[in-house]
Design a protein around this motif. Structure first.
Motif, PDB file in Angstrom:
ATOM      1  N   CYS A  53      48.082  34.472 -14.448  1.00 26.21           N
ATOM      2  CA  CYS A  53      48.597  33.634 -13.357  1.00 26.21           C
ATOM      3  C   CYS A  53      47.477  33.027 -12.523  1.00 26.21           C
ATOM      4  O   CYS A  53      47.683  32.061 -11.791  1.00 26.21           O
ATOM      5  CB  CYS A  53      49.542  34.430 -12.455  1.00 26.21           C
ATOM      6  N   GLN A  54      46.280  33.603 -12.584  1.00 25.81           N
ATOM      7  CA  GLN A  54      45.069  33.096 -11.928  1.00 25.81           C
ATOM      8  C   GLN A  54      45.216  32.956 -10.408  1.00 25.81           C
ATOM      9  O   GLN A  54      44.619  32.088  -9.789  1.00 25.81           O
ATOM     10  CB  GLN A  54      44.655  31.748 -12.531  1.00 25.81           C
ATOM     11  N   MET A  55      45.983  33.847  -9.823  1.00 27.11           N
ATOM     12  CA  MET A  55      46.177  33.779  -8.367  1.00 27.11           C
ATOM     13  C   MET A  55      44.881  34.039  -7.608  1.00 27.11           C
ATOM     14  O   MET A  55      44.602  33.386  -6.599  1.00 27.11           O
ATOM     15  CB  MET A  55      47.252  34.771  -7.933  1.00 27.11           C
ATOM     16  N   PHE A  56      44.084  34.994  -8.069  1.00 20.58           N
ATOM     17  CA  PHE A  56      42.836  35.298  -7.355  1.00 20.58           C
ATOM     18  C   PHE A  56      41.896  34.105  -7.387  1.00 20.58           C
ATOM     19  O   PHE A  56      41.259  33.773  -6.382  1.00 20.58           O
ATOM     20  CB  PHE A  56      42.156  36.517  -7.958  1.00 20.58           C
ATOM     21  N   THR A 109      54.274  45.296  -6.698  1.00 24.25           N
ATOM     22  CA  THR A 109      53.918  45.986  -7.944  1.00 24.25           C
ATOM     23  C   THR A 109      54.954  47.044  -8.324  1.00 24.25           C
ATOM     24  O   THR A 109      55.034  47.438  -9.492  1.00 24.25           O
ATOM     25  CB  THR A 109      52.545  46.671  -7.817  1.00 24.25           C
ATOM     26  N   LEU A 110      55.739  47.513  -7.354  1.00 28.57           N
ATOM     27  CA  LEU A 110      56.717  48.575  -7.628  1.00 28.57           C
ATOM     28  C   LEU A 110      57.826  48.107  -8.553  1.00 28.57           C
ATOM     29  O   LEU A 110      58.517  48.923  -9.160  1.00 28.57           O
ATOM     30  CB  LEU A 110      57.318  49.083  -6.303  1.00 28.57           C
ATOM     31  N   THR A 111      58.015  46.812  -8.672  1.00 23.69           N
ATOM     32  CA  THR A 111      59.057  46.280  -9.565  1.00 23.69           C
ATOM     33  C   THR A 111      58.489  45.865 -10.919  1.00 23.69           C
ATOM     34  O   THR A 111      59.230  45.332 -11.744  1.00 23.69           O
ATOM     35  CB  THR A 111      59.752  45.077  -8.908  1.00 23.69           C
ATOM     36  N   PHE A 112      57.175  46.069 -11.124  1.00 22.90           N
ATOM     37  CA  PHE A 112      56.548  45.643 -12.375  1.00 22.90           C
ATOM     38  C   PHE A 112      56.091  46.851 -13.186  1.00 22.90           C
ATOM     39  O   PHE A 112      55.722  47.894 -12.626  1.00 22.90           O
ATOM     40  CB  PHE A 112      55.338  44.733 -12.087  1.00 22.90           C
ATOM     41  N   LEU A 139      44.230  39.163  -4.755  1.00 20.54           N
ATOM     42  CA  LEU A 139      44.692  39.683  -6.037  1.00 20.54           C
ATOM     43  C   LEU A 139      46.211  39.608  -6.129  1.00 20.54           C
ATOM     44  O   LEU A 139      46.935  39.850  -5.154  1.00 20.54           O
ATOM     45  CB  LEU A 139      44.238  41.134  -6.219  1.00 20.54           C
ATOM     46  N   CYS A 140      46.696  39.299  -7.319  1.00 22.44           N
ATOM     47  CA  CYS A 140      48.133  39.188  -7.554  1.00 22.44           C
ATOM     48  C   CYS A 140      48.727  40.568  -7.834  1.00 22.44           C
ATOM     49  O   CYS A 140      48.016  41.542  -8.115  1.00 22.44           O
ATOM     50  CB  CYS A 140      48.407  38.257  -8.732  1.00 22.44           C
ATOM     51  N   ARG A 141      50.038  40.651  -7.804  1.00 17.14           N
ATOM     52  CA  ARG A 141      50.730  41.912  -8.044  1.00 17.14           C
ATOM     53  C   ARG A 141      50.568  42.390  -9.486  1.00 17.14           C
ATOM     54  O   ARG A 141      50.710  43.574  -9.767  1.00 17.14           O
ATOM     55  CB  ARG A 141      52.213  41.757  -7.698  1.00 17.14           C
ATOM     56  N   PHE A 193      48.719  40.139   1.374  1.00 22.99           N
ATOM     57  CA  PHE A 193      48.292  41.117   0.377  1.00 22.99           C
ATOM     58  C   PHE A 193      49.319  42.235   0.254  1.00 22.99           C
ATOM     59  O   PHE A 193      49.604  42.709  -0.854  1.00 22.99           O
ATOM     60  CB  PHE A 193      46.930  41.694   0.761  1.00 22.99           C
ATOM     61  N   GLN A 194      49.867  42.669   1.366  1.00 21.72           N
ATOM     62  CA  GLN A 194      50.854  43.746   1.357  1.00 21.72           C
ATOM     63  C   GLN A 194      52.085  43.356   0.537  1.00 21.72           C
ATOM     64  O   GLN A 194      52.660  44.181  -0.182  1.00 21.72           O
ATOM     65  CB  GLN A 194      51.266  44.077   2.797  1.00 21.72           C
ATOM     66  N   GLU A 195      52.476  42.082   0.604  1.00 15.69           N
ATOM     67  CA  GLU A 195      53.598  41.602  -0.209  1.00 15.69           C
ATOM     68  C   GLU A 195      53.311  41.792  -1.696  1.00 15.69           C
ATOM     69  O   GLU A 195      54.187  42.212  -2.461  1.00 15.69           O
ATOM     70  CB  GLU A 195      53.862  40.129   0.084  1.00 15.69           C
ATOM     71  N   GLU A 196      52.096  41.471  -2.092  1.00 16.41           N
ATOM     72  CA  GLU A 196      51.734  41.628  -3.500  1.00 16.41           C
ATOM     73  C   GLU A 196      51.682  43.102  -3.886  1.00 16.41           C
ATOM     74  O   GLU A 196      52.125  43.490  -4.973  1.00 16.41           O
ATOM     75  CB  GLU A 196      50.380  40.958  -3.769  1.00 16.41           C
ATOM     76  N   LEU A 197      51.132  43.952  -3.010  1.00 18.36           N
ATOM     77  CA  LEU A 197      51.014  45.383  -3.323  1.00 18.36           C
ATOM     78  C   LEU A 197      52.392  46.020  -3.458  1.00 18.36           C
ATOM     79  O   LEU A 197      52.640  46.770  -4.410  1.00 18.36           O
ATOM     80  CB  LEU A 197      50.201  46.083  -2.232  1.00 18.36           C
TER      81      LEU A 197
END
Length: 783
Positions: free
Chosen positions: A583-586, A539-542, A592-594, A532-536
């Motif tokens: 993307c339907q990751m969840f 978000t800084l690049t989006f 949850l996705c980024r 989850f931390q990877e996804e959070l």
């Protein structure tokens, strides 16, 4: 002389030997050999050895030629046929009516007669694999009969054939000459025990004997011989399995097992599940993998475990089966038995090998379960089916993976697939057409809306590795299996205990000041939090920008800076705090996705809504505490409610502004209403904590002199002395309402305290469990 039962055929028009009645004999016609499946090598004459006569090796049969026995005559004719280039079989025989002994045999060319097309024999059964027509009415034959001396003499010989003969370098492919010699059997047994498959064993035999023609049999014969070896071995070992299961059930009645058929007389299939497996299914049975690769090219053991994924992303066991019979009926029995052992609750999704029989069984037993074929098994099969393409085109593998894994929509996949098969001229490839027709069951873009508990849609999850990898290997037999099975259970349990300990007793390093990250670190297990931390952090690049708003749902376009062509679309309902991403990751993984998290960031959603925290991924996955009722987390509750209020007001204000700006009249009314509303909000803010709203009026707290003040708005101000009876009624209602609110408040406090106590008890229980397991393991190591 012992009489052997030989099952070979006689075609229509075969040379039958004279009338039985005149000679006092009965004529026998053996079974049509085209009814026999997988006849062992050498089955044509049943000798298993090549007869080499003494003297002239080119000797031909002739009438009057004598043999010591019927077997010697059969072996000689088969040796002669090998030199000439044709295959033989037994055609007919005569028995004496006096004592039933065989007194005459007829051996013929395998192409003698014609195929039996008797409709009565075939109308009641479906022929699944029609065989090629090989009978052409050849008259070549050899007949022998017994003499009073006990010797057998050639009574008839026809040399001429009506078909081409087989050259010496291909004669080993003929059925009656496909012999597995004793030394070859010994070598096959040795290599099979070492875990080698038929293809590699044949390569070794060809090298050992100096060519395929000198080996004397084909890979099919080798495969059939190995299969029969395994079958004999399993029949001997299956009793060991049943004894083991009976013992386990006697020690613990919660250990269940079932046998298809009679468990004392050649059972066909066996299923079992230990108590821990059944309990694990109650926590993590939403997605299941049924691994049948042991039975095929992997370890050639008819073993099939049911596995899943626990809250640490580790494989977890849901039961096991041994499959001696792999028919559709057998799989249906197995799935129904397994489902009964798992309390009758079917999984949300199931993953299996690409197998049509398994697919049919799943559709009957689990009609509502999403069935997926394992993509990685299909990739492996692709390397076999398209090996020539891999060798000729080094870029094919990368293009194939890109088409399957990196397409973001079904339209993009279909377009990419057509380009792929056209580029490499594979549009008519039968196997590719087969897997394309099944694309909805293995291509990721068709499966994103179903839950499979994988952390990535394109990359393989660690959990997809088999539960028993590293324990069961290619040389494992059934007698060795039990110790390895128990060792695997102990090792997997130890790893889960270690992951529990790390989660409960260590704190992860936070990489942002986000309340959401802190919240997730306290909820998720260590491995899931890292994911989850990877996804959070991602978000800084989006960047998320509003693309559409229909009044209830706002659509955001989310993309990296400068990469709008690779945008994802997130639909966000502010009132319900629900978001869905393209993307339907969840839906696929439960995290949850980024892209959704980026939208949460720009809309000031500071903590994860409870419906986006799947209990199966949390440290309390095996707890009875309801995660959604974490009322003790006051900070998160406050932040979440503040965000909801803010977004709700803003949403309504936008609609109000749109309506108010349509004309000058609506504008004037809107402005007047806003000014009045602003005064009310200011008054409410000024007297926060002292006034509540009741029936559209502000209700005040008691004043210092014990009286109550009531404030209304507009023309109703100053009307406190009117309608006294009505005021008395309102006063009573207000008093009862206050009491109810007070009681509700106390209940909430008690509820929050109770949940907090339950949470503490559960965490303490988990810590004790970890300590107990560690003590057990240390005691085991000391012994």
């Amino acid at each position: 002389m012992e009489n052997e039962v030989i099952e070979f055929d006689i075609g229509l028009g075969g040379g039958q030997v004279g009338g039985g009645d005149e000679d006092g004999v009965d004529i026998e016609h053996p079974v049509d050999d085209e009814e026999i499946v997988d006849t062992p090598p050498g089955g044509g004459l049943g000798s298993g050895e090549i007869y080499i006569p003494e003297g002239d090796l080119d000797l031909e049969p002739y009438e009057g030629m004598e043999f010591e026995s019927e077997e010697a005559a059969k072996a000689f004719y088969n040796s002669y046929a090998r030199r000439v280039g044709f295959s033989t079989r037994v055609s007919s025989s005569r028995r004496s009516r006096r004592d039933g002994a065989i007194i005459q045999r007829s051996f013929v060319c395998a192409k003698e007669g014609f195929r039996n097309l008797n409709e009565k024999r075939t109308k009641d059964r479906e022929i699944k694999r029609p065989r090629t027509i090989t009978r052409v009415g050849c008259k070549a034959s050899l007949s022998v009969k017994i003499q009073d001396s006990g010797k057998w003499v050639v009574s008839g010989f026809t040399k001429e054939h009506n078909h081409e003969l087989v050259p010496p370098d291909k004669v080993h492919c003929l059925r009656s000459h496909r012999q597995i010699s004793g030394p070859a059997k010994t070598l096959i047994d040795t290599l099979q025990a070492a875990g080698m498959g038929p293809r590699r064993i044949m390569s070794a035999l060809i090298k050992e004997y100096g060519g395929i023609s000198k080996v004397g049999f084909t890979e099919v014969d080798c495969r059939n011989y190995m299969r029969n070896n395994r079958q004999r071995s399993l029949e001997g070992d299956i009793q060991l399995l049943l004894d083991y299961l009976r013992q386990m059930h006697a020690e613990n009645p919660s250990f269940v097992y079932a046998v298809q058929g009679d468990d004392d007389q050649s059972p066909s299939n066996v299923f079992w599940a230990d108590p821990k497996s059944r309990m694990n299914y109650t926590y993590f049975g939403d997605t299941v993998t049924f691994d049948t690769t042991y039975r095929s090219n992997r370890y050639r053991l008819p073993f099939a475990p049911f596995t899943g994924v626990n809250h640490h992303g580790q494989p977890v066991l849901f039961g096991c089966a041994f499959l001696i019979n792999e028919s559709e009926a057998s799989f249906i029995w197995l799935f129904k038995t397994w489902l009964m052992a798992m309390s009758g609750r079917p999984p949300v999704s199931i993953t299996t090998d690409h197998d049509a029989v398994i697919g049919l069984a799943i559709s009957q037993v689990f009609p509502e379960t999403r069935h997926r074929f394992c993509k990685w098994h299909i990739f492996k099969k692709c390397q076999e089916k398209l090996s020539h393409v891999f060798l000729r085109h080094p870029t094919f593998e990368a293009d194939f993976h890109k088409c399957v894994n990196l397409t973001d929509s079904t339209e993009e996949f279909e377009s990419c697939w057509l380009s792929l098969v056209d580029k490499y001229d594979l549009r008519d490839h039968e196997w590719l057409q087969t897997i394309h027709s099944a694309r909805r069951q293995w291509v990721p873009v068709y499966l994103r809306d179903a839950f499979f508990a994988e952390m990535s849609i394109t990359q393989r999850s660690d959990s997809m590795n088999s539960y028993f990898d590293g324990y069961v290997n290619a040389s494992t037999n059934l007698s060795q299996f039990f110790k390895l099975y128990e060792k695997a259970l102990e090792s997997r349990n130890e790893k889960e205990v270690k992951a529990d300990y790390d989660t409960m007793n260590t704190s992860p390093v936070l990489r942002t000041p986000s309340p959401m990250e802190k919240q997730a670190s306290e909820l998720y297990t260590r491995k899931l939090f890292v994911r989850f931390q990877e996804e959070l952090v991602g978000t800084l690049t989006f960047m998320a920008s509003k693309a559409d708003d229909d009044g209830e749902t706002t659509t955001y376009q989310v993309a990296k800076f400068g990469e709008d062509h690779k945008a994802y679309y997130v639909k966000f309902n502010v009132l319900e705090m629900r978001a869905t991403c393209s993307c339907q990751m969840f839906e696929f993984s439960g995290l949850l996705c980024r892209h959704v998290l980026a939208v949460f960031r720009v809309t000031n959603v500071l903590t994860l809504p409870s419906h986006y925290i799947l209990k199966r991924w949390t440290r309390n996955a095996k707890s009875s505490v309801i995660l959604e009722e974490r009322a003790s987390d006051v900070l998160n509750s406050y932040l979440e409610s503040h965000t909801v209020r803010y977004n709700t007001l803003r949403h309504e204000a936008f609609k109000f502004a749109d309506e108010g700006a349509k004309s000058i009249d609506t504008y004037n009314v809107a402005m007047s209403s806003l000014q009045e509303a602003a005064k009310k909000v200011a008054l409410a803010a000024k007297t926060e904590g002292r006034f509540d709203m009741v029936n559209g009026h502000f209700r005040g707290q008691s004043t210092s002199d014990g009286s109550r003040a009531y404030y209304t708005s507009g023309e109703h101000q100053g009307s406190l002395g009117q309608n006294l009876s009505e005021d008395d009624m309102d006063r009573k209602i207000r008093e009862l309402t206050e009491e109810l609110n007070c009681a509700n408040g106390k209940c909430e406090v008690y509820r929050a305290n109770l949940l907090s106590v339950l949470k503490d008890i559960d965490e303490h229980k988990q810590q004790l469990s970890v300590k107990v397991q560690n003590v057990k393991l240390s005691m085991k190591d000391s012994f």
